[in-house]
Design a protein around this motif. Structure first.
Motif, PDB file in Angstrom:
ATOM      1  N   GLY A   2       0.823  -1.203   0.000  1.00  0.00           N
ATOM      2  CA  GLY A   2       0.000   0.000   0.000  1.00  0.00           C
ATOM      3  C   GLY A   2       0.859   1.256   0.000  1.00  0.00           C
TER       4      GLY A   2
ATOM      5  N   HIS B  98      -1.346   6.891   4.716  1.00  0.00           N
ATOM      6  CA  HIS B  98      -1.220   6.437   3.327  1.00  0.00           C
ATOM      7  C   HIS B  98       0.108   5.736   3.114  1.00  0.00           C
ATOM      8  CE1 HIS B  98      -4.734   8.946   2.647  1.00  0.00           C
ATOM      9  NE2 HIS B  98      -4.085   9.975   3.142  1.00  0.00           N
TER      10      HIS B  98
ATOM     11  N   ASN C   7      -7.307   4.544   9.998  1.00  0.00           N
ATOM     12  CA  ASN C   7      -6.053   4.600  10.737  1.00  0.00           C
ATOM     13  C   ASN C   7      -6.141   5.617  11.866  1.00  0.00           C
ATOM     14  OD1 ASN C   7      -4.000   2.709   9.288  1.00  0.00           O
ATOM     15  ND2 ASN C   7      -5.118   3.706   7.640  1.00  0.00           N
TER      16      ASN C   7
HETATM   17  C1  LIG Z   1      -2.421  -0.120   5.341  1.00  0.00           C
HETATM   18  C2  LIG Z   1      -2.621   1.142   4.633  1.00  0.00           C
HETATM   19  C3  LIG Z   1      -1.643   1.684   3.785  1.00  0.00           C
HETATM   20  C4  LIG Z   1      -0.252   1.120   3.676  1.00  0.00           C
HETATM   21  O1  LIG Z   1      -0.247  -0.175   3.142  1.00  0.00           O
HETATM   22  P1  LIG Z   1       1.032  -1.118   3.399  1.00  0.00           P
HETATM   23  O2  LIG Z   1       0.741  -2.323   2.586  1.00  0.00           O
HETATM   24  O3  LIG Z   1       1.076  -1.360   4.876  1.00  0.00           O
HETATM   25  O4  LIG Z   1       2.225  -0.366   2.935  1.00  0.00           O
HETATM   26  C5  LIG Z   1      -1.960   2.804   3.047  1.00  0.00           C
HETATM   27  N1  LIG Z   1      -3.162   3.373   3.155  1.00  0.00           N
HETATM   28  C6  LIG Z   1      -4.125   2.896   3.963  1.00  0.00           C
HETATM   29  C7  LIG Z   1      -5.445   3.568   4.010  1.00  0.00           C
HETATM   30  C8  LIG Z   1      -3.876   1.788   4.747  1.00  0.00           C
HETATM   31  O5  LIG Z   1      -4.822   1.346   5.580  1.00  0.00           O
END
Ligand SMILES: *Cc1c(COP(=O)(O)O)cnc(C)c1O
Length: 434
Positions: free
Chosen positions: A119, A147, A213
């Protein structure tokens, strides 16, 4: 309880010698709630077992990806079959194409999608794409929205509205943070002021449509509508970070929910992760053809990845998305999540503890207070001490909730009505100590 023979304690001691903080992602360390993190040995369905062999009902689901529960037979079979054909090729495959087509069918706001491995990578690439497509440097994010951990995203609000952000992490140069404008979630007035003063410099506005988050905070329909209007008016791109909400709150993500309330609504770029990998490292970002064509090799915005579209990860993601695409999947999941929140509400009321909660699809959040927060500042004001007492009360009763007040919770299709009832019964006891 930490017994002398507790293997979690022994493993955590050992881990802290060789891994910073003993963990590979900070929230796993239980710093917010105290105590020893559980080292997980295996998981099946709605349950996880720790290093002592203790079983827990799992409401984290790997922080979102495990929407089918652990070890769903169709997913396990797809992954096993894929493994036998090789782990990675660094060349295109039919399966990544199938996954891309499946994602686009579920989220019609996108014409094209690029697969990546996390992500963080997807969100970082989406910002680069927005900057490349608009020729602008600045972007807006909201306090409490996460993010991923790209440098320009680890930023808090500056002292005044017209000032840009300050780094929240050591190692991020102030110059990098200066292009990030951090605003308050659900605050339309601030948003309007920001566009009025900075509008022509803003490449994109990135938001979590439901803030997952900062526990669980919905963007109001009026706020999302204004975000869309202002982006369009000022030539900025609206980026929906649906890494958590995508294929979690509904088959079409949170954007499908807002599109029901706002006719014609669609973000320009969507960032995805978590559920689309079904527990494997896989994420994506996509949008309209005119935007996505700025990406290399078609356009000048560079983006690449050795393991992008990995054949095993795409097998896992595709099998997961096929399961969630079944008729009635989200209705059933939503019913269970709602039953859990209303059960917790009743348990809290019986113990005289103030409580509020909210959910959408298989994503939920709750606070030990009477009313739901609307932004990060209000989340920060909620009672962390009581939350921690409740968290440990539940963990001692073998229910594994997110070990921090600022995290959402997740129900999977594998949770049974009995699991929900057992959780509510555990909460009735745990609330007595809160
Ligand atoms: C978990 C998350 C991310 C980051 O994703 P990763 O795979 O942990 O790098 C980004 N944006 C949101 C909204 C998230 O919940």
């Amino acid at each position: 309880m930490n017994l002398p023979s507790d293997r979690n304690v022994a493993l955590f001691d050992r881990a802290q010698k060789v891994i910073p903080g003993g963990v590979n992602s900070p929230v796993r360390a239980f710093r917010a709630v105290g105590g020893t993190p559980r080292f997980i040995q295996r998981a099946q369905g709605a349950y996880m077992w720790d290093a002592n062999g203790q079983r827990y009902i799992d409401y984290i689901g790997s922080w979102g990806p495990m929407i089918l529960g652990h070890g769903h037979p169709a997913v396990v079979e797809a992954v096993q079959r894929a493994l036998l054909d090789g782990f990675s090729y660094g060349a295109p495959t039919e399966r990544e194409l199938e996954l891309a087509e499946h994602i686009l069918a579920l989220m019609p706001s996108m014409d094209m999608v690029r697969l990546v491995s996390s992500g963080t990578e997807a969100a970082m690439s989406a910002i680069r794409l927005a900057r490349g497509a608009t020729g602008r440097s600045k972007f807006i994010k909201f306090e409490g929205c996460y993010h991923g951990h790209a440098d320009s995203l680890l930023v808090r609000a500056g002292s005044g509205l017209a000032t840009f952000g300050h780094p929240t992490s050591a190692g991020v140069p102030p110059e990098v943070a200066q292009h990030t404008l951090v605003l308050e979630y659900n605050n339309i007035e601030q948003l309007e002021q920001a566009f009025a003063t900075q509008g022509s410099h803003i490449a994109c506005l990135m938001m979590e449509p439901i803030g997952g988050n900062m526990n669980f905070v919905r963007a109001s329909v009026a706020f999302v509508k204004r975000c869309r209007e202002l982006c369009t008016q000022h030539g900025a791109l609206l980026v929906f970070d649906e890494v958590m909400t995508g294929f979690r709150v509904a088959a079409g993500g949170a954007q499908s929910i807002y599109a029901r309330a706002i006719p014609g609504f669609a973000p320009d770029i969507t960032v995805m992760g978590k559920v689309i990998g079904g527990g494997m490292p896989l994420a994506a970002f996509g949008g309209k053809r005119a935007v996505m064509e700025h990406l290399a090799p078609l356009g000048p915005v560079y983006q690449a990845g050795t393991l992008s579209g990995n054949p095993v990860a795409t097998a896992c993601g595709l099998a997961t998305l096929r399961e969630v695409s079944r008729t009635g999947f989200y209705e059933d999941l939503s019913r269970k999540t709602r039953a859990l929140i209303s059960g917790l509400k009743q348990s809290a009321a019986a113990a005289g503890v103030p409580f509020c909660g909210d959910s959408e699809g298989g994503m939920m959040g709750f606070f030990i207070q009477a009313t739901l927060p609307q932004n990060y500042r209000q989340v920060m004001q909620s009672d962390g001490k009581r939350f921690n007492q409740f968290f440990h009360g539940m963990l001692n009763r073998n229910v594994y909730l997110a070990p921090a007040l600022f995290e959402a919770g997740f129900v999977s299709a594998a949770h049974t009505d009995q699991d929900i009832a057992d959780t509510v019964a555990a909460a009735a006891e745990a609330f007595q100590g809160v």
